[in-house]
Design a protein around this motif. Structure first.
Motif, PDB file in Angstrom:
ATOM      1  N   ASN A 134       8.188  -3.196  29.873  1.00  0.00           N
ATOM      2  CA  ASN A 134       9.516  -2.245  30.038  1.00  0.00           C
ATOM      3  C   ASN A 134       9.041  -0.749  31.345  1.00  0.00           C
ATOM      4  OD1 ASN A 134      11.293  -2.642  28.875  1.00  0.00           O
ATOM      5  ND2 ASN A 134      10.103  -1.776  27.084  1.00  0.00           N
ATOM      6  N   GLU A 135       6.979  -0.924  31.470  1.00  0.00           N
ATOM      7  CA  GLU A 135       6.824  -0.178  31.912  1.00  0.00           C
ATOM      8  C   GLU A 135       7.260  -0.395  33.561  1.00  0.00           C
ATOM      9  OE1 GLU A 135       4.152  -2.055  30.720  1.00  0.00           O
ATOM     10  OE2 GLU A 135       5.559  -1.160  28.831  1.00  0.00           O
ATOM     11  N   ASP A 136       7.270  -1.384  33.481  1.00  0.00           N
ATOM     12  CA  ASP A 136       8.757  -1.606  35.298  1.00  0.00           C
ATOM     13  C   ASP A 136       9.632  -0.942  35.528  1.00  0.00           C
ATOM     14  OD1 ASP A 136       6.020  -3.413  36.134  1.00  0.00           O
ATOM     15  OD2 ASP A 136       6.590  -4.946  34.961  1.00  0.00           O
ATOM     16  N   SER A 137       9.931  -0.983  34.812  1.00  0.00           N
ATOM     17  CA  SER A 137      11.746  -0.313  34.373  1.00  0.00           C
ATOM     18  C   SER A 137      12.139   0.768  35.605  1.00  0.00           C
ATOM     19  CB  SER A 137      12.743   0.728  33.048  1.00  0.00           C
ATOM     20  OG  SER A 137      12.397  -0.529  32.197  1.00  0.00           O
TER      21      SER A 137
ATOM     22  N   HIS B 192      24.003  -0.278  33.933  1.00  0.00           N
ATOM     23  CA  HIS B 192      22.478   0.041  33.960  1.00  0.00           C
ATOM     24  C   HIS B 192      21.373  -0.534  33.024  1.00  0.00           C
ATOM     25  CE1 HIS B 192      24.449   0.343  37.818  1.00  0.00           C
ATOM     26  NE2 HIS B 192      24.114  -0.728  38.017  1.00  0.00           N
ATOM     27  N   ALA B 193      21.971   0.160  31.531  1.00  0.00           N
ATOM     28  CA  ALA B 193      21.286   0.595  30.955  1.00  0.00           C
ATOM     29  C   ALA B 193      19.982  -0.633  30.241  1.00  0.00           C
ATOM     30  CB  ALA B 193      21.453   0.262  29.047  1.00  0.00           C
ATOM     31  N   ASP B 194      20.316  -1.912  30.855  1.00  0.00           N
ATOM     32  CA  ASP B 194      19.202  -3.654  30.712  1.00  0.00           C
ATOM     33  C   ASP B 194      18.136  -3.046  31.451  1.00  0.00           C
ATOM     34  OD1 ASP B 194      21.448  -4.175  32.745  1.00  0.00           O
ATOM     35  OD2 ASP B 194      20.038  -5.330  33.138  1.00  0.00           O
ATOM     36  N   LEU B 195      18.488  -2.741  32.288  1.00  0.00           N
ATOM     37  CA  LEU B 195      17.071  -2.243  33.557  1.00  0.00           C
ATOM     38  C   LEU B 195      15.979  -1.043  32.959  1.00  0.00           C
ATOM     39  CD1 LEU B 195      18.792  -2.021  36.621  1.00  0.00           C
ATOM     40  CD2 LEU B 195      18.055  -3.729  35.505  1.00  0.00           C
ATOM     41  N   GLU B 196      16.561  -0.319  31.902  1.00  0.00           N
ATOM     42  CA  GLU B 196      16.186   0.625  31.516  1.00  0.00           C
ATOM     43  C   GLU B 196      15.280   0.190  30.099  1.00  0.00           C
ATOM     44  OE1 GLU B 196      18.617   4.001  30.131  1.00  0.00           O
ATOM     45  OE2 GLU B 196      19.005   4.148  32.958  1.00  0.00           O
ATOM     46  N   HIS B 197      15.409  -0.772  29.644  1.00  0.00           N
ATOM     47  CA  HIS B 197      14.992  -1.239  28.082  1.00  0.00           C
ATOM     48  C   HIS B 197      14.476  -2.877  28.592  1.00  0.00           C
ATOM     49  CE1 HIS B 197      14.689   2.576  26.834  1.00  0.00           C
ATOM     50  NE2 HIS B 197      15.831   2.800  26.716  1.00  0.00           N
ATOM     51  N   ILE B 198      13.596  -3.085  29.810  1.00  0.00           N
ATOM     52  CA  ILE B 198      14.043  -4.824  30.092  1.00  0.00           C
ATOM     53  C   ILE B 198      13.622  -5.854  28.937  1.00  0.00           C
ATOM     54  CG2 ILE B 198      12.837  -6.230  31.739  1.00  0.00           C
ATOM     55  CD1 ILE B 198      12.379  -4.225  33.685  1.00  0.00           C
ATOM     56  N   GLU B 199      12.606  -5.303  28.311  1.00  0.00           N
ATOM     57  CA  GLU B 199      11.957  -6.419  27.155  1.00  0.00           C
ATOM     58  C   GLU B 199      12.786  -6.199  26.074  1.00  0.00           C
ATOM     59  OE1 GLU B 199       7.574  -6.214  26.026  1.00  0.00           O
ATOM     60  OE2 GLU B 199       8.090  -4.785  27.662  1.00  0.00           O
ATOM     61  N   GLU B 200      13.847  -6.007  25.242  1.00  0.00           N
ATOM     62  CA  GLU B 200      14.703  -5.628  24.754  1.00  0.00           C
ATOM     63  C   GLU B 200      16.225  -6.424  25.047  1.00  0.00           C
ATOM     64  OE1 GLU B 200      11.935  -1.996  23.977  1.00  0.00           O
ATOM     65  OE2 GLU B 200      13.278  -2.597  25.625  1.00  0.00           O
ATOM     66  N   HIS B 201      16.607  -6.064  26.777  1.00  0.00           N
ATOM     67  CA  HIS B 201      17.983  -6.414  27.546  1.00  0.00           C
ATOM     68  C   HIS B 201      17.803  -8.383  27.445  1.00  0.00           C
ATOM     69  CE1 HIS B 201      19.381  -2.789  26.473  1.00  0.00           C
ATOM     70  NE2 HIS B 201      20.458  -3.123  26.511  1.00  0.00           N
ATOM     71  N   TYR B 202      15.918  -8.477  27.958  1.00  0.00           N
ATOM     72  CA  TYR B 202      16.137  -9.966  28.478  1.00  0.00           C
ATOM     73  C   TYR B 202      14.995 -10.790  27.430  1.00  0.00           C
ATOM     74  CZ  TYR B 202      18.486  -8.379  32.290  1.00  0.00           C
ATOM     75  OH  TYR B 202      19.485  -8.021  33.223  1.00  0.00           O
ATOM     76  N   PRO B 203      13.122 -10.408  27.388  1.00  0.00           N
ATOM     77  CA  PRO B 203      13.146 -11.645  26.789  1.00  0.00           C
ATOM     78  C   PRO B 203      13.609 -11.203  24.811  1.00  0.00           C
ATOM     79  CG  PRO B 203      11.236 -10.357  27.520  1.00  0.00           C
ATOM     80  CD  PRO B 203      13.120  -9.884  27.970  1.00  0.00           C
ATOM     81  N   ALA B 204      13.599 -10.403  24.600  1.00  0.00           N
ATOM     82  CA  ALA B 204      14.309  -9.974  22.955  1.00  0.00           C
ATOM     83  C   ALA B 204      15.382 -10.900  23.159  1.00  0.00           C
ATOM     84  CB  ALA B 204      14.217  -8.526  22.655  1.00  0.00           C
ATOM     85  N   MET B 205      16.497 -10.685  23.798  1.00  0.00           N
ATOM     86  CA  MET B 205      17.602 -11.354  23.708  1.00  0.00           C
ATOM     87  C   MET B 205      18.095 -13.429  24.124  1.00  0.00           C
ATOM     88  SD  MET B 205      19.711  -9.309  22.522  1.00  0.00           S
ATOM     89  CE  MET B 205      21.029  -9.506  22.708  1.00  0.00           C
ATOM     90  N   GLY B 206      16.336 -14.152  23.792  1.00  0.00           N
ATOM     91  CA  GLY B 206      16.353 -15.212  24.395  1.00  0.00           C
ATOM     92  C   GLY B 206      16.591 -15.596  26.375  1.00  0.00           C
ATOM     93  N   GLY B 207      16.708 -14.404  27.097  1.00  0.00           N
ATOM     94  CA  GLY B 207      15.700 -14.416  28.614  1.00  0.00           C
ATOM     95  C   GLY B 207      14.603 -14.529  28.833  1.00  0.00           C
ATOM     96  N   ALA B 208      15.000 -14.251  30.382  1.00  0.00           N
ATOM     97  CA  ALA B 208      13.969 -13.421  31.102  1.00  0.00           C
ATOM     98  C   ALA B 208      13.988 -12.808  32.233  1.00  0.00           C
ATOM     99  CB  ALA B 208      13.285 -14.839  31.315  1.00  0.00           C
ATOM    100  N   PHE B 209      13.338 -11.771  32.649  1.00  0.00           N
ATOM    101  CA  PHE B 209      13.682 -10.499  33.528  1.00  0.00           C
ATOM    102  C   PHE B 209      11.894 -11.257  34.294  1.00  0.00           C
ATOM    103  CE2 PHE B 209      13.708  -7.627  36.245  1.00  0.00           C
ATOM    104  CZ  PHE B 209      15.490  -7.447  36.967  1.00  0.00           C
ATOM    105  N   TRP B 210      12.117 -11.138  35.867  1.00  0.00           N
ATOM    106  CA  TRP B 210      10.607 -10.781  36.492  1.00  0.00           C
ATOM    107  C   TRP B 210      11.012  -9.893  37.372  1.00  0.00           C
ATOM    108  CZ3 TRP B 210      13.986 -15.219  35.230  1.00  0.00           C
ATOM    109  CH2 TRP B 210      13.319 -16.331  34.168  1.00  0.00           C
ATOM    110  N   VAL B 211       9.461  -9.980  37.764  1.00  0.00           N
ATOM    111  CA  VAL B 211       9.180  -8.651  39.098  1.00  0.00           C
ATOM    112  C   VAL B 211       8.126  -9.020  40.011  1.00  0.00           C
ATOM    113  CG1 VAL B 211       9.585  -6.063  38.165  1.00  0.00           C
ATOM    114  CG2 VAL B 211       7.382  -7.419  38.524  1.00  0.00           C
ATOM    115  N   LEU B 212       9.085  -9.747  41.499  1.00  0.00           N
ATOM    116  CA  LEU B 212       7.890 -10.048  42.662  1.00  0.00           C
ATOM    117  C   LEU B 212       7.472  -9.211  43.350  1.00  0.00           C
ATOM    118  CD1 LEU B 212       7.689 -12.434  44.630  1.00  0.00           C
ATOM    119  CD2 LEU B 212       9.456 -11.280  45.815  1.00  0.00           C
ATOM    120  N   ARG B 213       6.299  -8.363  43.167  1.00  0.00           N
ATOM    121  CA  ARG B 213       4.846  -8.065  43.576  1.00  0.00           C
ATOM    122  C   ARG B 213       4.909  -8.487  44.855  1.00  0.00           C
ATOM    123  NH1 ARG B 213       3.974  -3.987  40.361  1.00  0.00           N
ATOM    124  NH2 ARG B 213       4.822  -4.123  38.522  1.00  0.00           N
TER     125      ARG B 213
END
Length: 156
Positions: A10-13, A37-58
């Motif tokens: 979530n801190e990456d939002s 775009h609400a999924d981007l404001e609460h990434i952990e709740e919209h992706y891993p908590a729902m069976g998905g995943a989200f990554w950032v490339l730094r």
């Protein structure tokens, strides 16, 4: 150029939104905070908590690209939010991100990945075809622009 792919938190939002909004501005898409775009404001709740995943490339600590997977059913998932800043395109980075989502999805037991992509994003479409996705049709997206999207299917 040190690149590091990490699970998003979530801190990456703010950084995720900055990258995706930059691409939206580049293509003339309307940005809608909350709503679409609400999924981007609460990434952990919209992706891993729902069976998905989200990554950032730094790159040198700064977020420069994003990608995710939404879980739909036990066998079906959907590619989500694969965006790269313009300066990274044409270097194989998009392919690496896409292949990462495919590998992760296979490991989770998904058998099909659906991909919906605005008709303007022709570089992305070439990438999907190059890696074996099949075109399945078009739809109108429920985004603020009511965008026309191409649909693709990738058999995992």
């Amino acid at each position: 150029m040190a690149l590091e792919l990490l699970p998003a938190r979530n801190e990456d939002s703010p950084a995720v939104i900055r990258v995706i909004r930059t691409v939206y501005d580049e293509y003339g898409f309307t940005w809608e905070s909350g709503g679409y775009h609400a999924d981007l404001e609460h990434i952990e709740e919209h992706y891993p908590a729902m069976g998905g995943a989200f990554w950032v490339l730094r790159q040198d600590g700064q977020v420069v690209a994003t990608c995710g997977v939404h879980a739909h059913t036990e066998s079906d998932c959907e590619l989500a939010r694969l965006y790269l800043l313009a300066r990274l395109r044409g270097q194989g980075i998009g392919s690496k991100l896409f292949l990462h989502t495919l590998d992760w999805s296979r490991a989770q037991g998904f058998r099909r990945m659906f991909i919906w992509s605005d008709v303007k994003l022709t570089l992305a479409h070439s990438l999907y075809f190059r890696h074996g996705a099949k075109w399945i049709g078009q739809r109108r997206c429920n985004d603020p622009d009511n965008s026309l999207e191409h649909g693709f299917l990738y058999m995992l």
